[in-house]
Write a protein that holds these residues in place. Structure first.
Motif, PDB file in Angstrom:
ATOM      1  N   TYR A  23       0.587  -0.901  -0.077  1.00 36.66           N
ATOM      2  CA  TYR A  23       0.242   0.129  -0.187  1.00 36.66           C
ATOM      3  C   TYR A  23       0.897   1.115  -0.283  1.00 36.66           C
ATOM      4  O   TYR A  23       2.016   1.390   0.491  1.00 36.66           O
ATOM      5  CB  TYR A  23      -0.649   0.024   1.331  1.00 36.66           C
ATOM      6  CG  TYR A  23      -2.015  -1.086   1.042  1.00 36.66           C
ATOM      7  CD1 TYR A  23      -2.940  -0.874   0.743  1.00 36.66           C
ATOM      8  CD2 TYR A  23      -1.745  -2.477   1.685  1.00 36.66           C
ATOM      9  CE1 TYR A  23      -4.354  -1.903   0.208  1.00 36.66           C
ATOM     10  CE2 TYR A  23      -2.555  -3.851   1.709  1.00 36.66           C
ATOM     11  CZ  TYR A  23      -3.847  -2.963   0.899  1.00 36.66           C
ATOM     12  OH  TYR A  23      -5.204  -4.012   0.817  1.00 36.66           O
ATOM     13  N   VAL A  24       0.724   1.862  -1.085  1.00 32.18           N
ATOM     14  CA  VAL A  24       0.570   3.565  -1.029  1.00 32.18           C
ATOM     15  C   VAL A  24       0.026   4.350   0.075  1.00 32.18           C
ATOM     16  O   VAL A  24      -0.934   4.641  -1.409  1.00 32.18           O
ATOM     17  CB  VAL A  24       1.994   4.359  -2.479  1.00 32.18           C
ATOM     18  CG1 VAL A  24       1.998   5.186  -2.441  1.00 32.18           C
ATOM     19  CG2 VAL A  24       3.034   2.878  -2.329  1.00 32.18           C
ATOM     20  N   ASP A  25      -0.368   5.276   0.458  1.00 28.16           N
ATOM     21  CA  ASP A  25      -0.946   6.543   1.046  1.00 28.16           C
ATOM     22  C   ASP A  25      -2.293   5.027   0.812  1.00 28.16           C
ATOM     23  O   ASP A  25      -3.284   6.827   0.480  1.00 28.16           O
ATOM     24  CB  ASP A  25      -1.606   7.362   0.176  1.00 28.16           C
ATOM     25  CG  ASP A  25      -0.167   8.473   0.258  1.00 28.16           C
ATOM     26  OD1 ASP A  25       0.329   8.654   1.387  1.00 28.16           O
ATOM     27  OD2 ASP A  25       0.511   8.610  -0.836  1.00 28.16           O
ATOM     28  N   GLY A  26      -2.482   4.187   1.503  1.00 26.74           N
ATOM     29  CA  GLY A  26      -3.238   3.489   0.815  1.00 26.74           C
ATOM     30  C   GLY A  26      -4.509   2.493  -0.251  1.00 26.74           C
ATOM     31  O   GLY A  26      -4.912   2.103  -0.177  1.00 26.74           O
ATOM     32  N   VAL A  27      -3.313   3.350  -1.229  1.00 22.80           N
ATOM     33  CA  VAL A  27      -4.172   2.467  -2.114  1.00 22.80           C
ATOM     34  C   VAL A  27      -2.538   1.073  -2.828  1.00 22.80           C
ATOM     35  O   VAL A  27      -1.309   1.827  -2.475  1.00 22.80           O
ATOM     36  CB  VAL A  27      -4.147   3.672  -3.245  1.00 22.80           C
ATOM     37  CG1 VAL A  27      -4.326   2.714  -4.663  1.00 22.80           C
ATOM     38  CG2 VAL A  27      -4.370   4.550  -3.432  1.00 22.80           C
ATOM     39  N   PRO A  28      -3.660   0.096  -3.355  1.00 19.33           N
ATOM     40  CA  PRO A  28      -2.747  -1.012  -3.682  1.00 19.33           C
ATOM     41  C   PRO A  28      -1.634  -0.395  -4.644  1.00 19.33           C
ATOM     42  O   PRO A  28      -2.627   0.122  -5.569  1.00 19.33           O
ATOM     43  CB  PRO A  28      -3.757  -2.085  -3.321  1.00 19.33           C
ATOM     44  CG  PRO A  28      -5.338  -1.711  -3.484  1.00 19.33           C
ATOM     45  CD  PRO A  28      -4.887  -0.140  -2.866  1.00 19.33           C
ATOM     46  N   ARG A  29      -0.540  -1.347  -4.535  1.00 19.10           N
ATOM     47  CA  ARG A  29       0.145  -1.735  -6.273  1.00 19.10           C
ATOM     48  C   ARG A  29       1.359  -2.261  -5.521  1.00 19.10           C
ATOM     49  O   ARG A  29       1.533  -3.318  -4.862  1.00 19.10           O
ATOM     50  CB  ARG A  29       1.236   0.159  -5.543  1.00 19.10           C
ATOM     51  CG  ARG A  29       0.649   0.610  -5.560  1.00 19.10           C
ATOM     52  CD  ARG A  29       0.199   1.544  -6.868  1.00 19.10           C
ATOM     53  NE  ARG A  29      -0.249   3.287  -6.329  1.00 19.10           N
ATOM     54  CZ  ARG A  29       0.157   4.830  -6.282  1.00 19.10           C
ATOM     55  NH1 ARG A  29       1.869   4.527  -6.492  1.00 19.10           N
ATOM     56  NH2 ARG A  29      -0.353   5.079  -6.217  1.00 19.10           N
ATOM     57  N   PRO A  30       1.758  -2.738  -7.391  1.00 18.57           N
ATOM     58  CA  PRO A  30       2.104  -3.870  -7.463  1.00 18.57           C
ATOM     59  C   PRO A  30       3.222  -3.742  -6.117  1.00 18.57           C
ATOM     60  O   PRO A  30       4.302  -2.997  -6.327  1.00 18.57           O
ATOM     61  CB  PRO A  30       2.089  -4.645  -8.938  1.00 18.57           C
ATOM     62  CG  PRO A  30       2.115  -2.446  -9.520  1.00 18.57           C
ATOM     63  CD  PRO A  30       1.311  -1.888  -8.705  1.00 18.57           C
ATOM     64  N   ILE A  31       4.226  -5.041  -6.736  1.00 18.10           N
ATOM     65  CA  ILE A  31       5.402  -4.721  -5.793  1.00 18.10           C
ATOM     66  C   ILE A  31       6.283  -5.355  -6.872  1.00 18.10           C
ATOM     67  O   ILE A  31       6.265  -5.961  -7.754  1.00 18.10           O
ATOM     68  CB  ILE A  31       6.116  -6.353  -4.898  1.00 18.10           C
ATOM     69  CG1 ILE A  31       4.869  -5.376  -3.380  1.00 18.10           C
ATOM     70  CG2 ILE A  31       7.310  -5.799  -4.617  1.00 18.10           C
ATOM     71  CD1 ILE A  31       5.002  -7.065  -2.129  1.00 18.10           C
ATOM     72  N   GLY A  32       7.350  -4.039  -7.304  1.00 17.99           N
ATOM     73  CA  GLY A  32       7.510  -3.902  -8.873  1.00 17.99           C
ATOM     74  C   GLY A  32       8.776  -5.161  -9.149  1.00 17.99           C
ATOM     75  O   GLY A  32       8.635  -5.659 -10.073  1.00 17.99           O
TER      76      GLY A  32
END
Length: 331
Positions: free
Chosen positions: A190-199
């Protein structure tokens, strides 16, 4: 026997460190006590004593041993990557109050030393200005973004450790951690509460399927890629180092460019008859280059990285295939 108490043993880095201790400790002289919040029998099945403790519950600390405590290692903590909704009070409860309870436990039991995992985000003010990050650099936080209060909470414990060292003589070892690369089936954070893929896990999965992989930004931008088992080696050496403590950068001291990273993934993970194509996308946003200065870890702890970038990828693949920690990750 002398006891080494590891808080955060069920976390990503904690489980690897517990396993590293299991295979490297002199078990006639030292006993590892793994401490975590999850209910699990994984540790006991692997010959490690486990105590279930929630850092936010003061009464849970009564479950812990109090005799012959040699070292207390704190790998526990709440990270922004796992926080779906921003709440600074959660950082206070876990990282500050919980972290202080760990320090108090070390003081009350007469521990010789404490080891603590600090975020390299405390050096965010140097990012983009200094490519070589020295352990001697003073803290320079960025007070904006989702890591700000997290880093504040972690920094408070670092300062408290200095107080406990000056007041009570407890040796204090602080490790500044960048991203620690390791196998885990989880592919988002999570970035600022938004799910993101782990690069890097996202790109490894694409390489496994033979799908195209894009290089965003400057392909010659570089990182210090440190594998979890080198991290474990550094921390393990601090358990027995004959120094009073210090601040140590976790890393390899080597630069790995973005192109080298992706080419390595394709070599190790892609089907031989259908390797992923690498597509340059220089117009896309990139990242800030950095490498960690690890000279004091070499000189004071005897640390020397064992995994170059390609060796890390092959070991990552082995861990993924063997699934040694599936019993922890599946709960």
């Amino acid at each position: 026997m002398k006891k080494i108490v590891l808080f955060g043993a069920t976390g990503n880095i904690g489980m690897y460190f517990a396993d590293y201790c299991r295979t490297h400790l002199n078990r006639e002289e030292y006993e590892l006590i793994a401490v975590g919040r999850k209910k699990t029998d994984w540790f006991e099945r692997n010959g490690i004593r486990y105590v279930e403790v929630d850092l936010t519950h003061e009464e849970d600390f009564q479950k812990l041993p109090t005799e012959d405590i040699y070292a207390v290692v704190n790998m526990a903590g709440l990270l922004p990557a796992y926080l779906k909704q921003y709440d600074p009070f959660k950082y206070i409860d876990v990282n500050v109050t919980g972290g202080m309870r760990v320090l108090e436990y070390a003081r009350k039991t007469g521990a010789d030393r404490t080891l603590y995992m600090q975020s390299w985000a405390e050096m965010a003010g140097y990012f983009g200005k200094e490519e070589v990050l020295s352990p001697k650099m003073e803290r320079r936080l960025d007070f904006t973004g989702d890591h700000a209060f997290y880093t504040i909470s972690k920094s408070l414990i670092v300062d408290a450790m200095k107080h406990y060292q000056a007041e009570y003589g407890i040796k204090a070892f602080v490790f500044r951690l960048p991203n620690i690369y390791l196998y885990n089936p989880e592919t988002t954070y999570y970035v600022d509460g938004v799910p993101r893929p782990i690069g890097y896990r996202y790109m490894i999965e694409r390489a496994m399927r033979g799908e195209d992989i894009e290089i965003w930004g400057d392909e010659n931008a570089f990182k210090d890629i440190v594998y979890v088992k080198d991290f474990c080696q550094m921390v393990f050496r601090a358990l027995f180092a004959s120094v009073e403590g210090g601040t140590y950068n976790v890393g390899t001291g080597k630069k790995t460019t973005l192109r080298e990273q992706i080419e390595g993934m394709v070599k190790v993970f892609s089907p031989k008859d259908h390797p992923s194509r690498i597509i340059p996308r220089p117009e896309k946003p990139g990242f800030v280059s950095f490498v960690m200065d690890i000279e004091n870890a070499r000189a004071e702890l005897g640390y020397e990285p064992e995994y170059d970038y390609e060796a890390y990828l092959y070991d990552y693949k082995k861990e993924m295939e063997e699934g040694r920690f599936d019993g922890l990750w599946n709960r």
